[in-house]
Design a protein around this motif. Sequence first.
Motif, mmCIF file in Angstrom:
data_model
loop_
_atom_site.group_PDB
_atom_site.id
_atom_site.type_symbol
_atom_site.label_atom_id
_atom_site.label_comp_id
_atom_site.label_asym_id
_atom_site.label_seq_id
_atom_site.Cartn_x
_atom_site.Cartn_y
_atom_site.Cartn_z
ATOM 1 N N GLY A 8 -33.870 18.376 33.370
ATOM 2 C CA GLY A 8 -32.464 17.692 33.917
ATOM 3 C C GLY A 8 -31.291 18.162 32.984
ATOM 4 O O GLY A 8 -31.572 19.135 32.089
ATOM 5 N N PRO A 9 -30.163 17.863 33.221
ATOM 6 C CA PRO A 9 -29.091 18.292 32.440
ATOM 7 C C PRO A 9 -28.918 17.508 31.233
ATOM 8 O O PRO A 9 -27.982 18.179 30.379
ATOM 9 C CB PRO A 9 -27.831 17.931 33.294
ATOM 10 N N THR A 10 -29.425 16.607 30.553
ATOM 11 C CA THR A 10 -29.402 15.793 29.394
ATOM 12 C C THR A 10 -30.041 16.588 28.436
ATOM 13 O O THR A 10 -30.839 17.355 28.335
ATOM 14 C CB THR A 10 -29.891 14.285 29.548
ATOM 15 N N ALA A 11 -29.792 15.926 27.126
ATOM 16 C CA ALA A 11 -30.079 16.830 25.810
ATOM 17 C C ALA A 11 -31.495 16.602 25.612
ATOM 18 O O ALA A 11 -32.064 17.550 25.001
ATOM 19 C CB ALA A 11 -29.392 15.993 24.703
ATOM 20 N N ASP A 12 -32.298 15.729 26.214
ATOM 21 C CA ASP A 12 -33.649 15.454 25.832
ATOM 22 C C ASP A 12 -34.522 16.253 27.029
ATOM 23 O O ASP A 12 -35.835 16.156 27.169
ATOM 24 C CB ASP A 12 -34.085 13.947 26.104
ATOM 25 N N ASP A 13 -33.718 17.009 28.215
ATOM 26 C CA ASP A 13 -34.415 17.727 28.860
ATOM 27 C C ASP A 13 -34.434 19.156 28.235
ATOM 28 O O ASP A 13 -33.840 20.026 28.511
ATOM 29 C CB ASP A 13 -33.636 18.005 30.198
ATOM 30 N N LEU A 14 -35.742 19.436 27.726
ATOM 31 C CA LEU A 14 -35.915 20.873 26.994
ATOM 32 C C LEU A 14 -37.046 21.621 27.329
ATOM 33 O O LEU A 14 -37.306 22.449 26.741
ATOM 34 C CB LEU A 14 -36.197 20.200 25.328
ATOM 35 N N THR A 15 -37.557 21.369 28.439
ATOM 36 C CA THR A 15 -38.821 22.184 28.829
ATOM 37 C C THR A 15 -38.653 23.492 28.774
ATOM 38 O O THR A 15 -39.394 24.382 28.082
ATOM 39 C CB THR A 15 -39.553 21.649 29.915
ATOM 40 N N VAL A 16 -37.646 24.085 29.478
ATOM 41 C CA VAL A 16 -37.178 25.391 29.645
ATOM 42 C C VAL A 16 -36.989 26.028 28.587
ATOM 43 O O VAL A 16 -37.417 27.209 28.156
ATOM 44 C CB VAL A 16 -36.020 25.421 30.703
ATOM 45 N N ALA A 17 -36.243 25.452 27.508
ATOM 46 C CA ALA A 17 -35.856 26.202 26.123
ATOM 47 C C ALA A 17 -37.031 26.159 25.258
ATOM 48 O O ALA A 17 -37.203 27.089 24.591
ATOM 49 C CB ALA A 17 -34.876 25.297 25.553
ATOM 50 N N ILE A 18 -38.077 25.066 25.284
ATOM 51 C CA ILE A 18 -39.452 25.355 24.579
ATOM 52 C C ILE A 18 -40.243 26.071 25.147
ATOM 53 O O ILE A 18 -40.706 26.837 24.177
ATOM 54 C CB ILE A 18 -39.995 23.836 24.542
ATOM 55 N N PRO A 24 -15.570 18.665 36.649
ATOM 56 C CA PRO A 24 -15.399 18.161 35.153
ATOM 57 C C PRO A 24 -16.136 19.112 34.161
ATOM 58 O O PRO A 24 -17.142 19.533 34.559
ATOM 59 C CB PRO A 24 -15.816 16.619 35.177
ATOM 60 N N ASP A 25 -15.639 19.107 32.953
ATOM 61 C CA ASP A 25 -16.299 19.923 32.069
ATOM 62 C C ASP A 25 -17.735 19.430 31.851
ATOM 63 O O ASP A 25 -18.638 20.228 31.733
ATOM 64 C CB ASP A 25 -15.459 19.683 30.587
ATOM 65 N N SER A 26 -17.941 18.030 32.003
ATOM 66 C CA SER A 26 -19.255 17.612 31.671
ATOM 67 C C SER A 26 -20.440 18.391 32.759
ATOM 68 O O SER A 26 -21.423 18.689 32.435
ATOM 69 C CB SER A 26 -19.418 16.107 31.771
ATOM 70 N N ILE A 27 -19.866 18.308 34.024
ATOM 71 C CA ILE A 27 -20.712 18.976 35.143
ATOM 72 C C ILE A 27 -21.023 20.478 34.988
ATOM 73 O O ILE A 27 -21.980 20.940 35.141
ATOM 74 C CB ILE A 27 -19.755 18.525 36.674
ATOM 75 N N GLN A 28 -19.673 20.969 34.541
ATOM 76 C CA GLN A 28 -20.000 22.709 34.283
ATOM 77 C C GLN A 28 -20.906 22.782 33.210
ATOM 78 O O GLN A 28 -21.714 23.697 33.290
ATOM 79 C CB GLN A 28 -18.725 23.212 34.078
ATOM 80 N N ALA A 29 -20.985 21.830 32.252
ATOM 81 C CA ALA A 29 -21.819 22.081 31.241
ATOM 82 C C ALA A 29 -23.147 21.980 31.641
ATOM 83 O O ALA A 29 -24.045 22.600 31.140
ATOM 84 C CB ALA A 29 -21.568 21.258 29.814
ATOM 85 N N ALA A 30 -23.497 20.907 32.240
ATOM 86 C CA ALA A 30 -24.680 20.553 32.768
ATOM 87 C C ALA A 30 -25.311 21.856 33.601
ATOM 88 O O ALA A 30 -26.475 22.163 33.903
ATOM 89 C CB ALA A 30 -24.851 19.197 33.656
ATOM 90 N N ILE A 31 -24.418 22.431 34.785
ATOM 91 C CA ILE A 31 -24.690 23.412 35.271
ATOM 92 C C ILE A 31 -25.304 24.710 34.603
ATOM 93 O O ILE A 31 -26.130 25.114 34.773
ATOM 94 C CB ILE A 31 -23.616 23.831 36.380
ATOM 95 N N ALA A 32 -24.330 24.934 33.563
ATOM 96 C CA ALA A 32 -24.584 26.087 32.749
ATOM 97 C C ALA A 32 -25.941 25.980 32.121
ATOM 98 O O ALA A 32 -26.682 26.776 31.903
ATOM 99 C CB ALA A 32 -23.585 26.016 31.743
ATOM 100 N N LYS A 33 -26.365 24.590 31.600
ATOM 101 C CA LYS A 33 -27.626 24.443 30.797
ATOM 102 C C LYS A 33 -28.787 24.634 31.780
ATOM 103 O O LYS A 33 -29.761 25.202 31.579
ATOM 104 C CB LYS A 33 -27.652 22.988 30.275
ATOM 105 N N GLN A 34 -28.603 24.133 33.081
ATOM 106 C CA GLN A 34 -30.007 24.199 34.028
ATOM 107 C C GLN A 34 -29.944 25.563 34.570
ATOM 108 O O GLN A 34 -30.846 25.777 35.390
ATOM 109 C CB GLN A 34 -29.544 23.309 35.143
#
Length: 430
Positions: free
Chosen positions: A73-83, A119-129
């Motif tokens: 997901g887009p939240t800070a605890d969604d780390l699987t891809v990065a790990i 919104p900036d928060s949505i754009q940041a979530a998209i960029a993360k995912q």
Amino acid sequence: MNVRAGIIVTGTEVLSGQIADQNGPWVAERLLELGVNVAHVTICGDRPDDMLAQLEFVAGQGVDLIVTTGGLGPTADDLTVAIVAEYCDRPLQPDADLAGTITDIIRGWGRYPSDEDLPDSIQAAIAKQALVPDGADPISPTGTAPGVAVPATGTLPTVLILPGPPRELQAMWPDALNKPAVAEILERGDDVVHETIRAFGLPEPDLAQTLRQAAQDLPGYDLLEITTCMRGGELEIDTRLPRSAVRHYAALKSLLLQEHSDRIYSPDGATVDELVADSLAGRTIATAESCTGGMIAARLTDRPGSSAYTLGGIVSYANEVKTGVLGVPTELIDELGAVSEPVAAAMADGARTVTGADVAVSTSGIAGPGGGVPGKPVGTVCFGVAIAGRPTATVTRRFPGDRALVRTLATNYALHLVRESLTADDSADG
């Protein structure tokens, strides 16, 4: 070739028991169907060190494929891809096409018109995912979270990263299997056959004795991977085998039927729900339930097309409903109590009368934890089955366990009672 896989289910909410794990068993079953042996299914929280430790552990078991679920997901605890990217030493790279796909999905919700900046928060979530490990293959999202297929790296196995919501994972599964890194592994999977035999009322020790006999007497028995499971009063006998060993399984099946034909109700894996539906062909059914509270009706209507044979049900939990709706005589309840075979018979007859069904089944019992009396302890359940043109049949059983288990066992028993009654009815007519 013996292809092995490990499954890592991520999510602190799953680890803590807040949410039951649905993904691990589902993925394991799908892999087994594809001839992939599942070596481990593990669960870990959304903590980087724990996730890395699980990846190292599963990879260390010599698996060819690791499947992870959750943490996309887009939240800070969604780390699987990065790990996974860190573990595989593949730097994360932005994927513009993937970002566009996620953006289109979000705009499709109708909250953000196409001419309005997100919104900036949505754009940041998209960029993360939309970050993908270098050289990995993204899998189009079925929610907003894309999956990723990471090819094997040196001594590390292929890693398939899937979302946590079961609906999204299951919808993504066919596309995930077609990714080259995954498809190559599946091509090496064994050509396996999965067979199931279902028995009702067969004690596990009796089955174990027969299987010991089979191990001694039947050639090729060691090629059969047999698993037994007691569930809801039924004994499931699941067997996985290479297609070349089909004749050996046929010998085992013949032995089981020879020894336990009176208890094996489904030699081909059909469930009791399916068999009841088949037996009802051209007939209709209704229910009158007290202690099971509508659970039998729920099972009957769970299958698509059940409206062809299920007319309805009455949850007659209170005695006033038994008498006022089903027509059970008040004096019968006063004299014998609601938990009695004559009352169960009257309930089944009443359900047939009220609904016009050809068949009706009833339950009246003491599910607990209280309510037991001398001669009628907790777990006592009376059943009735009424079939047009036949005397109404009744039976009483006592089930072990807590309230939930008693209700589950009683529901399953009721369905088997209907199945047996309809089979006997067809034999008598024949």
